[in-house]
Write an enzyme that holds these catalytic residues in place. Structure first.
Site, PDB file in Angstrom:
ATOM      1  N   GLU A 103       0.723  -1.054  -0.310  1.00  0.00           N
ATOM      2  CA  GLU A 103      -0.195  -0.094  -0.066  1.00  0.00           C
ATOM      3  C   GLU A 103       1.032   1.083   0.203  1.00  0.00           C
ATOM      4  O   GLU A 103       1.744   1.821   0.650  1.00  0.00           O
ATOM      5  CB  GLU A 103      -0.788   0.007   1.242  1.00  0.00           C
ATOM      6  CG  GLU A 103      -1.742   1.169   0.932  1.00  0.00           C
ATOM      7  CD  GLU A 103      -2.038   1.457   3.159  1.00  0.00           C
ATOM      8  OE1 GLU A 103      -2.229   2.479   3.209  1.00  0.00           O
ATOM      9  OE2 GLU A 103      -2.644  -0.303   3.639  1.00  0.00           O
TER      10      GLU A 103
ATOM     11  N   LYS B 120     -10.972  -1.342   7.453  1.00  0.00           N
ATOM     12  CA  LYS B 120      -9.751  -0.995   8.022  1.00  0.00           C
ATOM     13  C   LYS B 120      -9.669  -0.591   9.084  1.00  0.00           C
ATOM     14  O   LYS B 120     -10.825   0.454   9.532  1.00  0.00           O
ATOM     15  CB  LYS B 120      -8.841  -0.624   7.822  1.00  0.00           C
ATOM     16  CG  LYS B 120      -7.605   0.060   8.229  1.00  0.00           C
ATOM     17  CD  LYS B 120      -6.572   0.976   7.563  1.00  0.00           C
ATOM     18  CE  LYS B 120      -7.358   2.582   7.183  1.00  0.00           C
ATOM     19  NZ  LYS B 120      -6.187   2.796   6.349  1.00  0.00           N
TER      20      LYS B 120
END
Length: 216
Positions: free
Chosen positions: A44, A133
């Site tokens: 990421e 998340k």
């Protein structure tokens, strides 16, 4: 190019998402290559990094077959679209923005918004989040995931924030489908020294811990 569900399954199978923050985009491809060599295939690249879009594009071109390249710290739909067009296969955000989820899905990309409270988590899931998340996770600990999964067992959760080698197994055992790991994996001293073998070795430690925790 893999579809959204294939990408999602790869993220979950990998079990570790490297959150890469850097002062410059120059070394990001080398970082992603080293992480992937150690088994952490989900990289990421945060949009707070200068030149992030160029880095996503380059990493996608060079590592697209061996790594999953995505974008993090995405705050709005416009940024999500730019990252996806650059090659990102998943979009992580520290916040819940419904337009970001919709934009990611428009392009058949995985959407992982950030949330903390039960209401935010349920809202994100209802809006189609592929995974939610939990951020910042370190303020609550693994027990928080167990508590959330009591009334919301169907929600896929991944903690980010303060996850390290000492806590990785606990998060997985608490029900996380994957863990997001930043500075305790993507260590600046290893990057500054161009110690790619050291970074690969550290990545392997995380992958092995997750695999062992899943086996119980």
């Amino acid at each position: 190019m893999a579809d959204r569900l294939t990408t999602l399954q790869k993220l979950i199978d990998t079990g570790v998402i490297a959150v890469i923050r850097a002062d410059s985009g120059d070394q990001l491809v080398n970082v992603c290559r080293a992480l992937s060599a150690g088994g952490v295939q989900a990289c990421e690249i945060t949009m707070t990094t200068p030149g992030a879009l160029d880095a996503i594009a380059q990493a996608s071109r060079e590592l697209g077959k061996s790594a999953l390249i995505g974008a993090g710290s995405v705050l709005d739909a416009e940024t999500a679209r730019a990252a996806i067009l650059a090659g990102a296969r998943f979009i992580f955000s520290p916040i819940l923005n419904l337009d970001v989820i919709a934009m990611a899905h428009r392009y058949d990309c995985v959407a992982v918004p950030g949330a903390m409270t039960p209401t935010e988590i349920a809202t994100a899931w209802t809006a189609g989040a592929d995974v939610v998340k939990v951020f910042p996770a370190n303020h609550f600990g693994p027990q928080y995931l167990r508590d959330i999964h009591g009334p919301l067992p169907q929600v896929k959760l991944t903690p980010t924030g303060g996850v390290d080698l000492n806590t990785a197994a606990d998060w997985i055992k608490a029900g996380a489908v994957a863990i997001g790991v930043g500075s305790s994996l993507v260590k600046k001293e290893l990057i500054n020294a161009a110690n790619w073998d050291g970074l690969s070795s550290l990545a392997k430690q995380y992958v092995d811990i997750v695999a062992a925790a899943r086996r119980g």
